[in-house]
Write an enzyme that holds these catalytic residues in place. Structure first.
Site, PDB file in Angstrom:
ATOM      1  N   ASP A 119      58.577  53.560  54.568  1.00 33.17           N
ATOM      2  CA  ASP A 119      57.647  54.603  54.124  1.00 33.17           C
ATOM      3  C   ASP A 119      58.340  55.754  53.390  1.00 33.17           C
ATOM      4  O   ASP A 119      57.790  56.317  52.443  1.00 33.17           O
ATOM      5  CB  ASP A 119      56.828  55.147  55.309  1.00 33.17           C
ATOM      6  CG  ASP A 119      57.714  55.795  56.370  1.00 33.17           C
ATOM      7  OD1 ASP A 119      58.668  55.140  56.823  1.00 33.17           O
ATOM      8  OD2 ASP A 119      57.471  56.968  56.727  1.00 33.17           O
TER       9      ASP A 119
ATOM     10  N   ARG B 121      79.356  40.587  57.858  1.00 34.40           N
ATOM     11  CA  ARG B 121      78.615  41.456  56.945  1.00 34.40           C
ATOM     12  C   ARG B 121      79.394  42.739  56.671  1.00 34.40           C
ATOM     13  O   ARG B 121      79.216  43.340  55.607  1.00 34.40           O
ATOM     14  CB  ARG B 121      77.257  41.824  57.555  1.00 34.40           C
ATOM     15  CG  ARG B 121      76.259  40.696  57.623  1.00 34.40           C
ATOM     16  CD  ARG B 121      74.905  41.204  58.079  1.00 34.40           C
ATOM     17  NE  ARG B 121      74.616  42.430  57.363  1.00 34.40           N
ATOM     18  CZ  ARG B 121      74.087  43.519  57.896  1.00 34.40           C
ATOM     19  NH1 ARG B 121      73.735  43.545  59.153  1.00 34.40           N
ATOM     20  NH2 ARG B 121      73.885  44.592  57.178  1.00 34.40           N
TER      21      ARG B 121
ATOM     22  N   ARG C 186      68.851  43.986  54.480  1.00 35.66           N
ATOM     23  CA  ARG C 186      67.923  45.093  54.357  1.00 35.66           C
ATOM     24  C   ARG C 186      68.283  46.009  53.183  1.00 35.66           C
ATOM     25  O   ARG C 186      67.409  46.542  52.499  1.00 35.66           O
ATOM     26  CB  ARG C 186      67.909  45.910  55.654  1.00 35.66           C
ATOM     27  CG  ARG C 186      67.030  47.119  55.557  1.00 35.66           C
ATOM     28  CD  ARG C 186      67.006  47.967  56.807  1.00 35.66           C
ATOM     29  NE  ARG C 186      66.576  49.320  56.493  1.00 35.66           N
ATOM     30  CZ  ARG C 186      65.324  49.702  56.421  1.00 35.66           C
ATOM     31  NH1 ARG C 186      64.352  48.865  56.663  1.00 35.66           N
ATOM     32  NH2 ARG C 186      65.000  50.945  56.098  1.00 35.66           N
TER      33      ARG C 186
ATOM     34  N   LYS D  27      81.465  49.574  52.815  1.00 36.26           N
ATOM     35  CA  LYS D  27      80.320  48.679  52.526  1.00 36.26           C
ATOM     36  C   LYS D  27      79.083  49.497  52.151  1.00 36.26           C
ATOM     37  O   LYS D  27      78.406  49.200  51.173  1.00 36.26           O
ATOM     38  CB  LYS D  27      80.014  47.822  53.760  1.00 36.26           C
ATOM     39  CG  LYS D  27      78.675  47.108  53.698  1.00 36.26           C
ATOM     40  CD  LYS D  27      78.374  46.328  54.951  1.00 36.26           C
ATOM     41  CE  LYS D  27      77.636  47.072  56.029  1.00 36.26           C
ATOM     42  NZ  LYS D  27      76.218  47.353  55.761  1.00 36.26           N
ATOM     43  N   ASN D  28      78.805  50.517  52.944  1.00 33.78           N
ATOM     44  CA  ASN D  28      77.556  51.256  52.733  1.00 33.78           C
ATOM     45  C   ASN D  28      77.582  52.118  51.477  1.00 33.78           C
ATOM     46  O   ASN D  28      76.527  52.507  50.974  1.00 33.78           O
ATOM     47  CB  ASN D  28      77.230  52.125  53.958  1.00 33.78           C
ATOM     48  CG  ASN D  28      76.759  51.279  55.132  1.00 33.78           C
ATOM     49  OD1 ASN D  28      76.562  50.077  54.995  1.00 33.78           O
ATOM     50  ND2 ASN D  28      76.567  51.915  56.280  1.00 33.78           N
TER      51      ASN D  28
ATOM     52  N   ILE E 168      68.584  57.297  66.298  1.00 26.99           N
ATOM     53  CA  ILE E 168      68.297  56.802  64.943  1.00 26.99           C
ATOM     54  C   ILE E 168      67.490  55.501  64.968  1.00 26.99           C
ATOM     55  O   ILE E 168      66.447  55.384  64.322  1.00 26.99           O
ATOM     56  CB  ILE E 168      69.601  56.571  64.139  1.00 26.99           C
ATOM     57  CG1 ILE E 168      70.478  57.833  64.138  1.00 26.99           C
ATOM     58  CG2 ILE E 168      69.286  56.136  62.705  1.00 26.99           C
ATOM     59  CD1 ILE E 168      69.919  59.004  63.385  1.00 26.99           C
TER      60      ILE E 168
ATOM     61  N   CYS F 204      70.193  43.830  60.004  1.00 27.59           N
ATOM     62  CA  CYS F 204      70.360  43.882  61.460  1.00 27.59           C
ATOM     63  C   CYS F 204      69.016  44.026  62.159  1.00 27.59           C
ATOM     64  O   CYS F 204      68.196  44.843  61.755  1.00 27.59           O
ATOM     65  CB  CYS F 204      71.237  45.072  61.826  1.00 27.59           C
ATOM     66  SG  CYS F 204      72.980  44.809  61.524  1.00 27.59           S
TER      67      CYS F 204
ATOM     68  N   ASP G  14      76.287  53.989  63.762  1.00 33.71           N
ATOM     69  CA  ASP G  14      77.118  52.804  63.510  1.00 33.71           C
ATOM     70  C   ASP G  14      78.414  52.798  64.329  1.00 33.71           C
ATOM     71  O   ASP G  14      79.167  51.817  64.279  1.00 33.71           O
ATOM     72  CB  ASP G  14      77.468  52.705  62.014  1.00 33.71           C
ATOM     73  CG  ASP G  14      76.275  52.266  61.176  1.00 33.71           C
ATOM     74  OD1 ASP G  14      75.229  51.946  61.751  1.00 33.71           O
ATOM     75  OD2 ASP G  14      76.399  52.265  59.933  1.00 33.71           O
TER      76      ASP G  14
ATOM     77  N   ARG H 121      62.467  49.741  61.282  1.00 34.94           N
ATOM     78  CA  ARG H 121      63.041  50.091  59.984  1.00 34.94           C
ATOM     79  C   ARG H 121      62.018  49.984  58.849  1.00 34.94           C
ATOM     80  O   ARG H 121      62.165  49.195  57.922  1.00 34.94           O
ATOM     81  CB  ARG H 121      64.272  49.213  59.696  1.00 34.94           C
ATOM     82  CG  ARG H 121      65.269  49.260  60.824  1.00 34.94           C
ATOM     83  CD  ARG H 121      66.527  48.508  60.504  1.00 34.94           C
ATOM     84  NE  ARG H 121      67.528  49.390  59.913  1.00 34.94           N
ATOM     85  CZ  ARG H 121      68.744  48.971  59.584  1.00 34.94           C
ATOM     86  NH1 ARG H 121      69.104  47.731  59.761  1.00 34.94           N
ATOM     87  NH2 ARG H 121      69.607  49.799  59.049  1.00 34.94           N
ATOM     88  N   PRO H 122      60.980  50.793  58.896  1.00 36.45           N
ATOM     89  CA  PRO H 122      59.972  50.775  57.837  1.00 36.45           C
ATOM     90  C   PRO H 122      60.509  51.389  56.541  1.00 36.45           C
ATOM     91  O   PRO H 122      61.590  51.959  56.520  1.00 36.45           O
ATOM     92  CB  PRO H 122      58.851  51.637  58.417  1.00 36.45           C
ATOM     93  CG  PRO H 122      59.551  52.574  59.351  1.00 36.45           C
ATOM     94  CD  PRO H 122      60.731  51.829  59.893  1.00 36.45           C
TER      95      PRO H 122
END
Ligand code: UD1
Length: 440
Positions: free
Chosen positions: A133, A408, A101, A25-26, A338, A125, A316, A130-131
């Protein structure tokens, strides 16, 4: 409590059988977004048929991309994605973007191809702040101007992006992917330091290079990208899902079973296999893509692990490992570095009888106490699979809600477990992916 739940009978029976590993998926999500970089079709194989990949298709269609899709076979999609310049609208409402996201991954391709992009702020999620920047800094280094308005990120660049040298504050996976794709069509050479080194980064670089990009250094801490004026058609096969592979290896270890994975890549999970080995579980490579874990005779030992960017232990896989640790007598420990909110599965595991104490970013698991069935709610994607695993060894019946998280990221999870003898059943019906796609 909604009716859409997974019911697991904790039979105590070791899992035995074969599991075919789906595409990552990723890796698939950014590679699908890479199709926005070219006028010509990008043909993809081994795309997992999941809610997240369907949302990405919706998002790309919102933007104007044309997608032809072969109907799924065993949860695998083959796609042809085409993004003609005059069909693309970088400021479309992108309703799908808020569902995930990873939608922010369209930012780099749109900006470099069309000079502007507006991306609604993403969901996904709920595992921390989870910015964005690191994404912003990398794109700004290439000349982008970015501001936030009306809950969306607006970016533009006059005269196109220009190659630059930049160091990422942290090796963010998504930011590395955005930077790589943006730089692929920028003028001149870009050098990014402290980039993510995950296998998914290498897969994206391989796909971009097949499309005519010049990306070097993927898998190391520094990426060098010589911009090219345009990319062309390519065909690419997505790598296997290493998180899914580890989830089933852990399920085998947890039930003291004997499970063989096909279509996996051992090289992508070396560190995790070493961790299982330290606990007493050996993973045998039958051949390049087939792995077997036989836990029947194992007397496992507790372990300690700390999550970290690749090649460190993946965040994960932390929740699934925690369940395994509950089954092993003695004290195990997990430190999560993380995401700040990624112990949400702990309260559900405690409700099932696990003895876990949390102190800030570290959990101590006092293993060896039997779990019992309970009605629990999944709070994020990987927590959802960990609760299903816990149900396999809990005494009695467990039901897991919040299944939209599970859909997902896991192709045919109940079916794959059933094939190994698990008593797992979906209550409430419904299908995995929403039927928004068109076939031919
Ligand atoms: C990706 C994976 C996700 C995995 C995560 C970490 C995808 C689609 N998702 O997510 O499954 O859990 O990597 O391995 O590939 N951060 C910032 N600023 C930023 C970006 C990130 O502070 O601009 C922080 C995040 O809050 C987090 C850490 O960096 O604490 C890692 O995030 P990142 O690597 O960006 O994760 P994702 O790409 O979102």
């Amino acid at each position: 409590m909604t009716m859409d739940r997974m019911m697991i009978q904790g039979t105590g029976t070791p899992l035995r059988g074969q599991v075919s590993i789906s595409g990552s998926k990723n890796a698939a999500l950014p590679i699908m977004a890479a199709s926005l970089l070219s006028e010509e079709p990008l043909n993809l194989h081994n795309v997992p048929d999941l809610n997240d990949t369907r949302v990405m298709m919706d998002l790309l269609r919102d933007i104007g991309a044309q997608i032809v899709l072969r109907e799924p076979q065993d949860g695998e999609l083959s796609l042809s994605l085409k993004s003609p310049q005059n069909a693309l609208n970088p400021e479309s409402p992108m309703a799908a973007a808020r569902k995930m996201r990873a939608s922010v991954i369209v930012l780099g391709p749109l900006l470099t191809r069309l000079g502007r992009a507006t991306v609604p702020l993403p969901g996904g999620c709920p595992i921390g702040a989870r910015p964005l920047d690191v994404h912003e800094d990398a794109l700004q280094a290439l000349g982008a101007v970015i501001h936030y308005k009306d809950n969306a990120l607006h970016a533009f660049c006059e005269g196109g992006l220009k190659g630059a040298t930049h160091r990422l504050r942290v090796p963010s996976v998504g930011a590395t992917e955005n930077a790589m794709m943006a730089a692929a069509l920028a003028s001149g050479t870009s050098v990014f330091h402290n980039v993510a080194r995950e296998p998914e980064i290498i897969d994206l670089a391989d796909c971009l290079n097949a499309m005519g990009a010049n990306v070097q250094g993927a898998g190391t801490e520094t990426l060098t990208i010589h911009g090219v004026p345009r990319l062309h058609s390519a065909t690419h096969t997505v790598i296997p899902d290493r998180i899914e592979a580890m989830t089933y290896l852990i399920a085998a270890a947890l039930t003291r079973g004997d499970v063989t994975l096909t279509g996996a890549n051992k090289d992508h999970i070396q560190g995790e296999i070493a961790c299982l080995h330290a606990m007493g579980f050996d993973v045998q490579a039958i051949n390049a893509t087939t792995l077997r874990l036989n836990a029947a005779e194992v007397q496992p030992k507790p372990a300690q692990l700390t999550t970290a960017p690749y090649p460190g232990f993946p965040t994960d896989i932390q929740a699934q490992m925690m369940v395994l640790m509950t089954s092993i007598a003695g004290e195990s420990r997990i430190t999560e570095t993380i995401f700040e909110n990624r112990f949400q599965h702990v309260s559900a595991l405690k409700a099932m009888g696990a003895h876990i104490t949390q102190n800030g970013e570290t959990c101590t698991i006092h293993g060896g106490f039997p779990l019992h069935g309970a009605d629990v709610e999944a709070t994020d994607l990987r927590a959802s699979s960990s609760l299903v695993l816990a149900g396999l060894v809990a005494q009695g019946t467990t039901t897991v809600g919040g299944l939209h998280h599970l859909y997902r990221g896991y192709v045919h999870l109940p079916e794959k477990l059933q094939a190994c003898g698990a008593k797992v059943e979906r209550l409430g019906g419904g299908s995995y992916a929403h039927a928004s796609a068109t076939g031919f």
